[in-house]
Every structure is written in structure tokens, then in C-alpha cells.
Design an enzyme around this catalytic site. Structure first.
Site, mmCIF file in Angstrom:
data_model
loop_
_atom_site.group_PDB
_atom_site.id
_atom_site.type_symbol
_atom_site.label_atom_id
_atom_site.label_comp_id
_atom_site.label_asym_id
_atom_site.label_seq_id
_atom_site.Cartn_x
_atom_site.Cartn_y
_atom_site.Cartn_z
ATOM 1 N N GLY A 10 0.927 -1.171 0.160
ATOM 2 C CA GLY A 10 -0.028 -0.210 -0.056
ATOM 3 C C GLY A 10 0.691 1.232 -0.054
ATOM 4 O O GLY A 10 1.883 1.105 0.622
ATOM 5 N N ASP A 127 0.393 1.593 8.995
ATOM 6 C CA ASP A 127 -0.473 0.590 10.144
ATOM 7 C C ASP A 127 0.725 0.489 11.358
ATOM 8 O O ASP A 127 0.154 0.265 12.356
ATOM 9 C CB ASP A 127 -0.382 -0.963 9.669
ATOM 10 C CG ASP A 127 -1.387 -0.778 8.444
ATOM 11 O OD1 ASP A 127 -2.180 0.139 8.212
ATOM 12 O OD2 ASP A 127 -1.384 -1.867 7.535
ATOM 13 N N ARG A 162 -26.333 12.011 17.715
ATOM 14 C CA ARG A 162 -26.296 10.694 17.092
ATOM 15 C C ARG A 162 -24.918 10.097 17.528
ATOM 16 O O ARG A 162 -24.032 10.929 17.523
ATOM 17 C CB ARG A 162 -26.456 10.823 15.529
ATOM 18 C CG ARG A 162 -25.757 11.846 14.815
ATOM 19 C CD ARG A 162 -25.656 11.570 13.256
ATOM 20 N NE ARG A 162 -26.812 11.700 12.781
ATOM 21 C CZ ARG A 162 -26.931 12.696 11.744
ATOM 22 N NH1 ARG A 162 -25.984 13.290 11.173
ATOM 23 N NH2 ARG A 162 -27.918 12.807 10.932
ATOM 24 N N MET A 169 -8.037 2.339 9.194
ATOM 25 C CA MET A 169 -7.053 1.192 8.693
ATOM 26 C C MET A 169 -6.323 0.632 9.892
ATOM 27 O O MET A 169 -6.289 1.205 10.934
ATOM 28 C CB MET A 169 -6.402 1.659 7.359
ATOM 29 C CG MET A 169 -7.264 1.955 6.420
ATOM 30 S SD MET A 169 -6.125 2.236 4.915
ATOM 31 C CE MET A 169 -7.208 1.939 3.619
ATOM 32 N N HIS A 271 -8.747 5.314 2.360
ATOM 33 C CA HIS A 271 -7.506 5.789 1.664
ATOM 34 C C HIS A 271 -7.140 7.116 1.900
ATOM 35 O O HIS A 271 -6.201 7.646 1.556
ATOM 36 C CB HIS A 271 -7.490 5.431 0.264
ATOM 37 C CG HIS A 271 -7.773 3.976 0.035
ATOM 38 N ND1 HIS A 271 -8.962 3.071 -0.114
ATOM 39 C CD2 HIS A 271 -6.772 2.980 -0.169
ATOM 40 C CE1 HIS A 271 -8.507 2.046 -0.266
ATOM 41 N NE2 HIS A 271 -7.362 1.789 -0.349
ATOM 42 N N GLN A 273 -6.499 8.173 4.659
ATOM 43 C CA GLN A 273 -5.389 8.162 5.672
ATOM 44 C C GLN A 273 -3.999 8.238 4.833
ATOM 45 O O GLN A 273 -3.080 8.263 5.613
ATOM 46 C CB GLN A 273 -5.637 7.135 6.526
ATOM 47 C CG GLN A 273 -6.936 7.187 7.459
ATOM 48 C CD GLN A 273 -7.257 5.887 7.887
ATOM 49 O OE1 GLN A 273 -7.274 5.470 9.174
ATOM 50 N NE2 GLN A 273 -8.314 5.128 6.959
ATOM 51 N N ARG A 274 -4.079 7.402 3.611
ATOM 52 C CA ARG A 274 -3.155 7.174 3.129
ATOM 53 C C ARG A 274 -2.533 8.134 1.824
ATOM 54 O O ARG A 274 -1.233 8.169 1.763
ATOM 55 C CB ARG A 274 -3.198 5.659 2.350
ATOM 56 C CG ARG A 274 -2.346 4.651 3.140
ATOM 57 C CD ARG A 274 -2.724 3.153 2.610
ATOM 58 N NE ARG A 274 -2.676 3.207 1.130
ATOM 59 C CZ ARG A 274 -3.267 2.091 0.632
ATOM 60 N NH1 ARG A 274 -3.604 0.936 1.319
ATOM 61 N NH2 ARG A 274 -3.136 1.686 -0.840
HETATM 62 O O1 F6P Z 1 -1.187 -1.786 5.104
HETATM 63 C C1 F6P Z 1 -1.885 -0.659 4.890
HETATM 64 C C2 F6P Z 1 -3.201 -0.560 4.511
HETATM 65 O O2 F6P Z 1 -3.684 0.617 4.244
HETATM 66 C C3 F6P Z 1 -4.091 -1.515 5.490
HETATM 67 O O3 F6P Z 1 -4.535 -0.542 6.676
HETATM 68 C C4 F6P Z 1 -5.463 -1.748 4.809
HETATM 69 O O4 F6P Z 1 -6.006 -2.951 5.590
HETATM 70 C C5 F6P Z 1 -4.678 -2.023 3.369
HETATM 71 O O5 F6P Z 1 -3.437 -1.282 3.378
HETATM 72 C C6 F6P Z 1 -5.702 -1.539 2.406
HETATM 73 O O6 F6P Z 1 -5.108 -2.257 1.336
HETATM 74 P P1 F6P Z 1 -5.500 -1.650 -0.447
HETATM 75 O O7 F6P Z 1 -5.949 -0.275 -0.120
HETATM 76 O O8 F6P Z 1 -4.140 -1.773 -0.995
HETATM 77 O O9 F6P Z 1 -6.252 -2.671 -0.499
#
Ligand code: F6P
Length: 341
Positions: A10, A127, A162, A169, A271, A273-274
Site C-alpha cells: 500500500g 499501520d 447521534r 485502517m 484511503h 489516511q494514506r
Molecule cells: O497496510 C496498509 C493498509 O492501508 C491497511 O491499513 C489496509 O488494510 C490495507 O492497506 C488496504 O489495502 P489496499 O488499499 O491496497 O486494498
């Protein structure tokens, strides 16, 4: 030297900072040639390369993602994959390889090092679950994104009376949930390491409503109830055999709505977060990892990973770093529990 570099698994904020540091130090101090492999191990299997010169890394420090591209290709899942990878590296005249990745990418790196390739790994993953290093780069950025979301959700949740369930993730490790939940003042944090009791979660929500505020729950995508299994929205698996997680947030929200009689909604950060620009911490850590990887290569090291211990960058055996996941210890979770309800 001819140094190969690749990013696998990822994507993660800070990957470009590592690439830039390897290129700047390798070329600037040692006169190395840096060969980039496109899309992780796929690039090695297909000899798909790009020359990484100084111009190629100009301006990439603050950029999210990876200029090299990434994939979850696993040479060990393919017939003749490892042999082809070794042969291509030899043919391309690669003296040393710097793979930047998490447990899967570095797992492949460990085996290639055992087969005779000179390898120095760099730990990356939002992670933060790689053993042998205090932190991986990318984690701080992901936590920052999740914390900001939680801050925003507090005000909208309270306005509508609520429950809001924030799914984050982290795969089988609860680090993102724990840190984002603590930083954001969540009323409940649920992590994979500690299967949760639904009754206790509902009680915390009721307690929060009774105090005049609305509950915010942070749930890690890999969290599961004590007497149940993972709640998944798909059953898909990747080339390393990992099941695609996700779905616990929605399942939990409908359970809480039913049990509290008040509306509950789930927010999946996914995503977000990434993606995007790395935090200052991640830019510095990623840069230091890149510099240290070049040092390790020139010191003749192999089968090692650069790692953070306290404030020092050290070298640890790749095999030790990839043998087991680094999970949240019970005492760290207990600290967060003080604020539940
Ligand atoms: O390992 C990083 C991560 O973002 C995890 O937190 C998540 O479960 C996984 O990759 C999701 O992977 P992808 O977006 O590539 O399917």
C-alpha cells in the site's frame, strides 16, 4: 555502485522522501547509479526500470504516493518468480537493492537476501505494525488525518445527538485507532488485539448520551466482537493472502442504533489516511531512513532493515523485523480505556 530501489504494498506518505534521500546521497556522496523499479516487485519481475537521477527527485519531498508506483505483486506466489527476480537483478547489474515496504515487501526482500542478493530494507506502513522499529513513516500522517476527522465529527455528532462510528485502517494492528482515538478524545476505541464486548460498548454510548454529549467511537478495521468473527464487506484476498478488511463500522453503527434507540452513523476514512502530503515527522523519518539505507549499502551490509530506536536510526536483521507483527500491548490499551464512556 548500481543501487536498485522499489516501493511495494500500500502506498504511504513519505515514500518519495525516502526515494529522494537515497538518490541525493547515493549520487551526491558516492557517485552511485540509482535504478528505480516500477510498481514494486512487478518491476523486478518484468525488468521495468526508470533511471532515478537528481532531476527525477526534484520537488518530490512533500508529495504523497510514490513516483515509482507500487503493487502487491508477490514473486513467491508465481511459478519461477523468485528465480526470475534474481536473474533480472543480475542481468541489470544491480549491486544492491533498497526495497521500501511493509511486512509483505520486506518478507520478499528477506528471502531474496537469503538467496544472495544484497538487500537493505526500509520500513514503511501507515499501520505501524513492523517489528524492530519504534515507528514506521506514514503512521504519523495517517493518525493526523484520522484525528482531524474525529475533531470534526465531535461537533456534527453533538449537534444531531447521534453516535458516530469512525472506521480506520491498520489491518490486524490497532495503532492508528489507538493513537487517533486518544488524540481525538474518542469515547470508545476498538482494536483487533482486544475483541470487544458489545454490551460494554453500548453502555459507554448510553453514558455519553446521559452526559449531554454524543458518542464518538473509533474502530479499527480488524476489530471483532468477543463472541463473533470479523465483519467484512467483501471476501477478497490479495497476492499475499490478506483478506480485504472493512465493514465493522457499519455493522457496529446499526447494532448501536438498535440497542440505544438513537441514530448512529458510520464514517469510513479509508484511503484518505494514506493519501496526500506527509507530516513533518514522517518527512524527517523517511529522509533519515533513506540516508541510512545508503550508508548500510556502502558499509557492505545485507539482510538488514534500517529502523528507529528512540531517536537513533539503527540496523536490525530483516528476518527479525518480518517474523512477527508489532501489536498494541495491553498496557497501552488500558491507558486509553481511562477515557471511555
Ligand atoms: O497496510 C496498509 C493498509 O492501508 C491497511 O491499513 C489496509 O488494510 C490495507 O492497506 C488496504 O489495502 P489496499 O488499499 O491496497 O486494498
Amino acid at each position: 555502485m548500481r543501487i536498485g530501489i522499489l516501493t511495494g504494498g500500500g502506498d504511504c506518505p513519505g515514500l518519495n522522501a525516502v526515494i529522494r534521500a537515497v538518490v541525493r546521497k547515493g549520487i551526491g556522496e558516492h557517485g552511485d547509479e540509482i535504478v528505480g523499479f516500477r510498481d514494486g516487485w512487478r518491476g523486478v519481475l518484468e525488468s521495468d526500470t526508470v533511471t532515478m537521477d537528481l532531476a527525477a527527485v526534484r520537488g518530490i519531498l512533500p508529495r504523497g504516493g510514490t513516483v515509482l508506483g507500487t503493487s502487491r505483486t508477490n514473486p513467491y506466489a508465481l511459478d519461477g518468480g523468485p528465480e526470475r527476480a534474481m536473474e533480472n537483478l543480475r542481468t541489470l547489474g544491480i549491486d544492491a537493492l533498497v526495497p521500501i515496504g511493509g511486512e509483505d515487501t520486506l518478507g520478499v526482500a528477506t528471502k531474496l537476501a537469503e538467496s544472495g542478493m544484497r538487500v537493505v530494507g526500509v520500513p514503511k506502513t501507515i499501520d505501524n505494525d513492523l517489528d524492530g522499529t519504534d515507528y514506521t513513516f506514514g503512521f504519523d500522517t495517517a493518525v493526523g488525518v484520522a484525528m482531524e476527522a474525529i475533531d470534526r465529527l465531535h461537533t456534527t455528532g453533538d449537534s444531531h445527538h447521534r453516535t458516530l462510528v469512525v472506521e480506520v485502517m491498520g489491518r490486524h494492528a490497532g495503532w492508528i485507532a489507538l493513537h487517533a482515538g486518544m488524540a481525538g478524545g474518542a469515547n470508545v476505541i476498538l482494536i483487533p488485539e482486544k475483541p470487544f464486548d458489545v454490551d460494554a460498548v453500548v453502555k459507554h454510548c448510553q453514558h455519553r448520551f446521559a452526559s449531554g454529549y454524543s458518542p464518538i467511537l473509533v474502530v479499527s478495521e480488524g476489530a471483532k466482537p468477543k463472541d463473533g468473527d470479523l465483519m467484512l464487506s467483501t471476501g477478497e484476498r490479495d497476492a499475499f493472502g490478506h483478506v480485504r478488511l472493512g465493514g465493522i463500522g457499519a455493522a457496529l453503527a446499526s447494532l448501536i442504533e438498535e440497542r440505544t434507540g438513537r441514530e448512529a452513523r458510520a464514517v469510513v476514512l479509508g484511503h484518505i489516511q494514506r493519501g496526500g502530503t506527509p507530516s513533518p515527522f514522517d518527512r524527517v523519518l523517511a529522509t533519515r531512513f533513506g540516508l541510512a539505507a545508503v550508508d548500510a549499502v556502502h558499509d557492505g551490509q545485507s539482510g538488514v532493515m534500517v529502523a528507529l530506536r528512540g531517536t537513533d536510526i539503527v540496523r536490525v536483521p530483516l528476518s527479525a523485523a518480518t517474523a512477527e507483527l508489532k501489536l498494541v500491548p495491553p498496557e497501552r490499551y488500558s491507558e486509553a480505556e481511562v477515557f471511555f464512556g
